[in-house]
Structure formats: structure tokens, C-alpha cells
Enzyme design. Structure first.
Site, PDB file in Angstrom:
ATOM      1  N   ASP A 176     -12.811  12.300 -31.760  1.00 44.49           N
ATOM      2  CA  ASP A 176     -12.913  10.849 -31.966  1.00 44.49           C
ATOM      3  C   ASP A 176     -14.326  10.368 -31.632  1.00 44.49           C
ATOM      4  OD1 ASP A 176     -12.541   8.076 -32.044  1.00 44.49           O
ATOM      5  OD2 ASP A 176     -10.536   8.194 -31.170  1.00 44.49           O
ATOM      6  N   SER A 184      -5.440   2.076 -31.564  1.00 45.25           N
ATOM      7  CA  SER A 184      -6.742   1.431 -31.400  1.00 45.25           C
ATOM      8  C   SER A 184      -6.549  -0.020 -30.924  1.00 45.25           C
ATOM      9  CB  SER A 184      -7.533   1.530 -32.705  1.00 45.25           C
ATOM     10  OG  SER A 184      -8.897   1.336 -32.487  1.00 45.25           O
ATOM     11  N   HIS A 237     -10.262   9.643 -34.994  1.00 44.15           N
ATOM     12  CA  HIS A 237      -9.677   8.393 -34.494  1.00 44.15           C
ATOM     13  C   HIS A 237      -8.318   8.070 -35.106  1.00 44.15           C
ATOM     14  CE1 HIS A 237     -10.131   4.637 -32.303  1.00 44.15           C
ATOM     15  NE2 HIS A 237      -9.905   3.925 -33.398  1.00 44.15           N
TER      16      HIS A 237
END
Length: 268
Positions: free
Chosen positions: A213, A87, A242
Site C-alpha cells: 500500500d 480507507s 490499497h
């Protein structure tokens, strides 16, 4: 300097081990990778880093920019290493690889996109209004915002309940992150656009996505692939959201090892 720790490989002699650096995402810290570190130690020395203001890392007075985060990681990582960033950590890994390519052997990003914010020419991303809502909530109730964000990380995964519980446990393990690190980390996610720079990467790249996600939609893969100019590729892990390395650690580590074998960083 940010907090960091390096663990020696357990499955090969130290001289035969590669170096891999793990970079976490917004609001969390390096303990989020604990479930995959033992498998990676079979062939790698593993360095974990807490980004400034998160986990055990202090928050310096410097401007909290993506370039600053990349510089902080570069200051504590091995002289040459593979990067694995999740991320926000994926953006840091990409920035570091672009700015100091001589230090980076390869990059794996996880649930990362070159642009997190949607626009007319980039629809497979989070709507700007969602970022604005998170920024507002951070000012009013930053602990509650973090907990809600953890739930969004896991939404849709087969193992959603277990994943949310695990992330909450990890969140409080080192104490909550600094307010400014959260606010300005969100600004990095909101404003960064690396689409025009991906083709400049001088090392192998794999971008891993979760099928379910809700933060970085798997639909982004189709838009990203033309930007890679043959330098990198994408991979999808099914039934995860995620946080694929938390939901499916065995599948995830296989994808990491397959990438390293494909590019001959590891023998069979």
C-alpha cells in the site's frame, strides 16, 4: 438519506444471517465491493451504502464532517450490525462504533489508519504535502485527480493493471462524485486523528493492511497495535496495495470470515 441497499443472505436462512455494512472510500461508491459481496452473502445480509455526495447519494447542505458521515450511515443501517470500512469508510466505521457502540457488533477496517497524515510522532503515513497537492489538483482538475488517485490506490499490487482498469470502470458507473464531497472528504482524511480513541472501542476490531500500500503503509501496523490495548488486532495481505478486496478477493473474504469465527459470530 444516503443511497443504500440490503441483499439477503444466500447460504443460510434469513433468521440465521448476521448483518454486515460495507463502507467505501474517497471518491468511489459501493459498487467497488461487488467482487466480495457474493462470498459475504453466504452467511450475511449485506448492506451497502454510498457516502453522501458519492455514487447515488445526494449531497446535503450539512457540514461535511466525519461525525456527519457516521450519522448518515447510522440512519440507514440495520439496528445492529458488523461494519466493514475501506480507507475513508474505515474512519467512518470507527467513528460510528465510538459514537454508537450499541449499534455495532464488530469493526473491520481495510487500508485505514487512525491518522492518515504523517507527523514527527507518526511517520508511517502520507506526507502533508501530498494531501496539499491533491487538494490543489482537485480545484484545478478534479476528474484527472480522481483518475490519478485510482492509480495510486493500485500502485505496487501484483494485479495493478487490472485493478486500475476495474476502478476506472467503477468510478464512471454512477457518475463522478460531487466536488464538495471530494474536497471535504480529503479534509477529513487530512485532519482526523483517532489514535487516542481506539482503546475505547467496545467491540472486536480487525485492521487489515496491504503489503504494498502506497497510501497507508504496512509499517503503520507496528505503530497501531499498541493503541488497540488488546481490544483489536491487525492483519496483512501480501502482494496487494490499497484495495485488497479487489486485488485478492478470495484471500480477503477468508480474512473476514476468520475474524468472525474467531469472535464466535459464526459457527464453523
Amino acid at each position: 438519506m444516503p443511497f443504500h441497499n440490503t441483499y439477503r443472505a444466500t447460504g443460510v436462512a434469513d433468521k440465521d444471517a448476521g448483518d454486515i455494512v460495507l463502507l467505501h472510500g474517497w471518491g468511489l461508491h459501493a459498487i467497488v465491493f461487488d467482487d466480495i459481496v457474493p462470498a459475504l452473502l453466504e452467511r450475511f445480509r449485506v448492506t451497502v451504502v454510498d457516502l453522501p455526495g458519492m455514487g447515488q447519494s445526494p449531497l446535503p447542505n450539512d457540514d461535511y464532517t466525519l461525525a456527519f458521515l457516521a450519522e448518515q450511515v447510522a440512519a440507514v443501517m440495520p439496528e445492529k450490525a458488523h461494519l466493514l470500512g475501506w480507507s475513508l469508510g474505515g474512519l467512518v466505521a470507527l467513528r460510528l462504533a465510538l459514537d454508537q457502540p450499541q449499534r455495532v457488533q464488530s469493526v473491520i477496517t481495510v487500508a485505514t489508519t487512525p491518522r492518515f497524515t504523517a507527523s514527527d510522532d507518526w511517520p508511517a503515513a502520507m506526507k502533508p504535502a501530498i494531501f496539499e497537492a491533491f487538494e490543489q489538483m482537485c480545484q484545478e482538475d478534479y476528474e484527472g485527480t480522481l483518475v490519478r488517485f485510482l492509480a495510486l490506490n493500485c500502485k505496487g499490487a501484483e494485479s495493478m493493471r487490472q485493478d486500475v482498469a476495474r476502478l476506472k470502470e467503477i468510478l464512471y458507473f454512477c457518475g463522478l462524485p460531487a466536488h464538495r464531497a471530494l474536497r471535504e472528504g480529503l479534509a477529513i482524511l487530512r485532519d482526523t486523528d483517532l489514535r487516542g480513541e481506539l482503546a475505547r472501542l467496545a467491540m472486536p476490531l480487525r485492521m487489515i493492511f496491504g503489503e504494498r500500500d502506497n497510501i497507508v503503509p504496512a509499517a503503520a501496523m507496528a505503530a497501531i497495535e499498541p493503541l488497540l490495548n488488546g481490544q483489536g488486532d491487525t492483519a496483512l495481505i501480501e502482494q496487494v496495495a490499497h484495495v485488497p478486496f479487489l486485488s485478492a478477493p478470495d484471500t480477503f473474504t477468508r480474512a473476514v470470515y476468520d475474524f468472525h469465527r474467531q469472535h464466535r459470530f459464526l459457527g464453523e
